[in-house]
Every structure is written in C-alpha cells, then in structure tokens.
Scaffold this active site. Structure first.
Site, PDB file in Angstrom:
ATOM      1  N   CYS A  47     -38.363  80.420  71.219  1.00 12.22           N
ATOM      2  CA  CYS A  47     -39.116  79.246  71.640  1.00 12.22           C
ATOM      3  C   CYS A  47     -38.317  78.018  71.214  1.00 12.22           C
ATOM      4  CB  CYS A  47     -40.506  79.246  71.008  1.00 12.22           C
ATOM      5  SG  CYS A  47     -41.538  77.885  71.605  1.00 12.22           S
ATOM      6  N   TYR A  48     -37.852  77.237  72.194  1.00  9.60           N
ATOM      7  CA  TYR A  48     -37.035  76.043  71.941  1.00  9.60           C
ATOM      8  C   TYR A  48     -37.917  74.801  71.907  1.00  9.60           C
ATOM      9  CZ  TYR A  48     -32.936  78.897  72.704  1.00  9.60           C
ATOM     10  OH  TYR A  48     -31.971  79.861  72.592  1.00  9.60           O
ATOM     11  N   PHE A  49     -37.573  73.904  71.010  1.00 10.12           N
ATOM     12  CA  PHE A  49     -38.323  72.665  70.821  1.00 10.12           C
ATOM     13  C   PHE A  49     -37.407  71.463  70.976  1.00 10.12           C
ATOM     14  CE2 PHE A  49     -40.809  75.825  68.675  1.00 10.12           C
ATOM     15  CZ  PHE A  49     -42.120  75.420  68.814  1.00 10.12           C
TER      16      PHE A  49
END
Length: 182
Positions: A47-49
């Site tokens: 999960c990239y932020f």
C-alpha cells in the site's frame, strides 16, 4: 538473513523474464548453485502513500506499507530520492502504521499485489516476482550503507546476472508502480 536488508542504499537490477530466460529456467540455474531460501511464493500486498498534492512523488520518493503472507513479515519502506536510496524497517502492526500515516495527512495512492520468493546467493539476494497482468520478474540486489561502493556492486551484480542468463535486453528500469500505470 536480515543482514541482507540492512543499509540505506540498494543496488538493484530488475529483469523481465521471457522465453529466453523463464522463471523455471532461472530456478533450475539457482538450484545448481549454493543458495538459501528466505521464503517461496509469499503473497505481498503493498500500500503506497503520498500527500494529497503528491509531494513524495514530486521529490522522487515512495512510501509503502508491505504485508507478506504466510511469512507474516510487515515492513515500512521508503525509496528515493533516486533509484539507489532505500530504507526499510520491520513493523508489528500494518493497520496501525497505515492509520498513523493517515493521521499525518498521507493518503493511499496505489495498491500492488504480487507473488514473491526471495533467495540468498552469498551476499546477494534474488527476488522472483509474479504480478497479474505484468508477468514474471527477477531482481538481483544488495543493500549497503557505503555510497562509494554502489558502482562496484552494480558491476558485480551484472556478473551475477550473466550467470543466470539475464541480459541487458531484459533489464526493466521502471518500478512495478510505473508498469501498472503505463
């Protein structure tokens, strides 16, 4: 094993596998060498932020919370700026880490799932990845804290790549995120 992932720099070569060097052929060559398996066929969820206005992307950085099953490894990963900067830390609660990032104003911008196996060949690590819709990839890499060694290590990685039949024509310079968005 954990020493393989210590350092603030990662020298990495990523190759798109094909009929001239398939995943099966690579595994056959690997099995003919002395190596150690960290894990095989883990499912990874990345999960990239980023900030809502994309500050990390603009600074050539990526921030990721990675969950690996069944190994139950959880990582907080920062890559960039540039291809060689990479730091990761083990975490114990991915949901809490995502919540903390949200509380600091970061938003999820992309999610990637892949099947991954990691092997150690001496001081090197090889990652075999399969991503739906993208295919199979092999990454050869090493971590270091010594920026003066990056080019020497890159040269040595090319020598290792040749032992596996991985060629310049197979080199993939784009990240999985970039490949998914192209």
């Amino acid at each position: 094993m954990s020493q393989h992932f210590q350092g603030k720099y990662e020298v990495e070569l990523k190759f798109r596998l094909n009929e001239s060097c398939s995943k099966q052929q690579l595994l056959e060559r690997l099995n003919a060498m002395e190596h150690e398996c960290m894990f095989a066929d883990n499912q990874e969820d990345d999960c990239y932020f980023d900030t809502p206005d994309g500050q990390l992307a603009a600074a050539d950085k990526s921030l990721c919370i990675r969950e690996m099953q069944p190994s139950n490894n959880l990582l907080w990963i920062l890559k960039g700026p540039g291809a060689d900067c990479c730091e990761a830390v083990n975490i114990s609660d991915a949901a809490r880490a995502r919540s903390m990032l949200s509380a600091m104003g970061y938003v999820p911008v992309q999610r990637l799932q892949k099947r991954r196996s990691i092997y150690f060949i001496g001081k090197w690590h090889m990652t075999l990845d399969s991503l739906a819709g993208l295919g199979d990839f092999a990454e050869l890499a090493i971590m270091t804290d010594d920026s003066d060694k990056l080019e020497q290590l890159r040269s040595e990685l090319w020598q290792l790549a040749a032992r596996f039949g991985l060629t310049q024509a197979m080199l993939e310079s784009r990240s999985y995120r970039q490949l998914c968005n192209s």
